[in-house]
Write an enzyme that holds these catalytic residues in place. Sequence first.
Site, short mmCIF file in Angstrom:
data_model
loop_
_atom_site.label_atom_id
_atom_site.label_comp_id
_atom_site.label_asym_id
_atom_site.label_seq_id
_atom_site.Cartn_x
_atom_site.Cartn_y
_atom_site.Cartn_z
N THR B 347 0.82 -1.22 0.00
CA THR B 347 0.00 0.00 0.00
C THR B 347 0.85 1.27 0.00
O THR B 347 2.06 1.23 0.19
CB THR B 347 -0.94 0.01 1.22
OG1 THR B 347 -0.17 -0.28 2.39
CG2 THR B 347 -2.03 -1.01 1.08
N SER B 373 1.13 8.64 5.06
CA SER B 373 0.52 8.58 3.73
C SER B 373 1.61 8.96 2.75
O SER B 373 2.12 10.09 2.78
CB SER B 373 -0.65 9.56 3.65
OG SER B 373 -1.12 9.62 2.34
N ARG B 374 2.00 8.02 1.89
CA ARG B 374 3.18 8.26 1.05
C ARG B 374 2.89 9.16 -0.14
O ARG B 374 3.79 9.81 -0.64
CB ARG B 374 3.75 6.92 0.57
CG ARG B 374 4.28 6.10 1.71
CD ARG B 374 5.13 4.93 1.27
NE ARG B 374 5.33 4.08 2.44
CZ ARG B 374 4.76 2.90 2.64
NH1 ARG B 374 3.96 2.40 1.73
NH2 ARG B 374 4.98 2.22 3.73
N VAL B 375 1.68 9.16 -0.63
CA VAL B 375 1.40 9.96 -1.82
C VAL B 375 0.32 11.01 -1.59
O VAL B 375 0.11 11.88 -2.42
CB VAL B 375 1.00 9.08 -3.03
CG1 VAL B 375 2.15 8.20 -3.46
CG2 VAL B 375 -0.21 8.24 -2.71
#
Lengths: 133, 512
Positions: B347, B373-375
């Site tokens: 994810t 949250s990476r993006v």
Amino acid sequence: MVATPAIKATARRLLALSLDEQGAVSAERALEVIKVLEANPPKRGLRVLLKTYATYLESHLTKTQARIEHAGNLDAAALQELLTSLEQRYNRKLEPVVTENPALIAGVRARVGDDVFDNSFASTLQTLRQSLQ
Amino acid sequence: MSDILEQIKAEIARVSSATQQANVGRITAVADGVAHVSGLSRAMSNEMISFPGDVFGMALNLEEDEVGVVLLGEASHLKEGDEAKTTGKLLSVPVGKELLGRAVDALGRPVDGKGPIAAKENYPVERIAPGILPRKSVDQPIQTGIMAVDAMIPIGRGQRELIIGDRSTGKTTIATDTIISQAAINKKGIAGDDKNFRPVYSIYVAIGQKSANIARTIALLEAHGAMQYTIVVVASAADNPSSQYIAPYAGCAMGEWFMRNGMDALIVYDDLSKHAVAYRQISLILKRPAGREAYPGDVFYLHSRLLERAARMREQDGNGSLTALPIIETQAGDFSAYIPTNVISITDGQIYLETDLFNQGVRPALNVGLSVSRVGSSAQTKAVKQVGGKIKLQLAQYRELAAFAQFGSDLDARTKSTLDRGARIIELFKQPVAAPKPMEVEVALLWAMHNGHFDKIAVKDMIRAAASLEEYFKSTQTALLGKIAEKKVLDDGLEGELKAAVEQWSRTFGAE
């Protein structure tokens, strides 16, 4: 009990012993195999082995036979035409096994190996039933 | 009556009298939702196999002389020797807007007693995920309505954000709140005059849950008017493992229809731990080799191929998106177990929920340090980013200092101020179930916190103060909220108006 890979391998060897020089199932050889099995049963899994062997025999037989079921009349010319067409399709000689099956209502159903060609009225009705669901 | 006759006539006209060809086999063993079938020499992987009594299965194991078929639905009448037939079709489910507002099983059949679903299209449950070229970066937000998430762990359309935590830590609540929030935004957007408004349709996939819990979730969505934008796919604990295995792929196919038709969809997989357990069960019955924790070797692929289907498509490919919120249940907080680490690595970030925080009354029980949250930050609304940017850092500093502050009473002014601010942020982020906040309200509250307008309020009064300020904005400052919602960025003018409004509220709240 599901057949283990070892049981399957043994059943395959038994099938090979049940075939004649032309690769067809020989009734005498199959009986001989069963006699030997009776005399020397394996310590475990005889029932599963016999069932697997029977399944393989049946599968091999159906590949060399054209099992034709019909409802109503099927004249000799139509039967020969159907058989020729199947032999051309599979590129081998097929032994016809013809039976009457009133459950088809009308038409013909032919089976070679795992393949079934159904042109019966019962199958058309079944398709119609599924499409109305 | 005449309608039925017309339908029958039309179907008769459509039914072909040509010879039907099929490949057949016989059941050699059937148990635990799996049938071993001899024959079926032409069966394809994942092909639908038909059994007597309108039972269907899916061919999973193709062996030399046998096919392993997982049975879908009630199959207790099947026995050894029964005939099985190939259908030439891959397992597919109905898709489209006709399914909105409905609860369906893993094969897309209605289970809510509201009658048949007149879907016009079917999609295969297994489909290759979009490749690199048709994809686009995540750049539009999914508003969860949960202030802590929107401010610190923003989620974008097309993102895969994992919700992970022990049992009873509020994982499902985050997912259902997001669905309710999207429904509220949809209603407002569709009623408004913004031609560029893009509604987000939701799919909630319940895997291996108690039927009572699923009924409660559906009732919650109905009570908040969210069902009309939602499809619920049900594979409860009472359903066989094959239905539980298929359900997420079926839900994904329904979501893909929206994405491939230029719309936005959100899918919740609740939960993938139970999905992995169902797949392990099937694999063991099919005698596939067992690996770590007895899961089969392809359990990573099981989830990666599912989650890769969530994507944001570029304009030439319809500009649709499918956002995935998979849920994983951990055991005793161990998120380094096999399935959790697999899904974490697949994810684009995770929302980590902690039992201790939940028991302390911090709800949502977000662990800010482990959540990421990476993006999503590139998709975050600018106004939220302006006011919420520093909050995560402040909260992380608070958590670190709070641990040390327990041992000593002499604290310098700066530490004390960090602790005070942190305690107030935690109170501000406490939010009841099914009460998502609109973006503009979140911005107003976060702006007040960021600029120290809550500093004079006692920590114990923070929840009351935040509720009071929210009420004040909603009742007397609708024009200001409207401007924030429209501009989506805080300029000097808006900040001035916010300051004036919050100061006015402070005077009234202080007088209470």
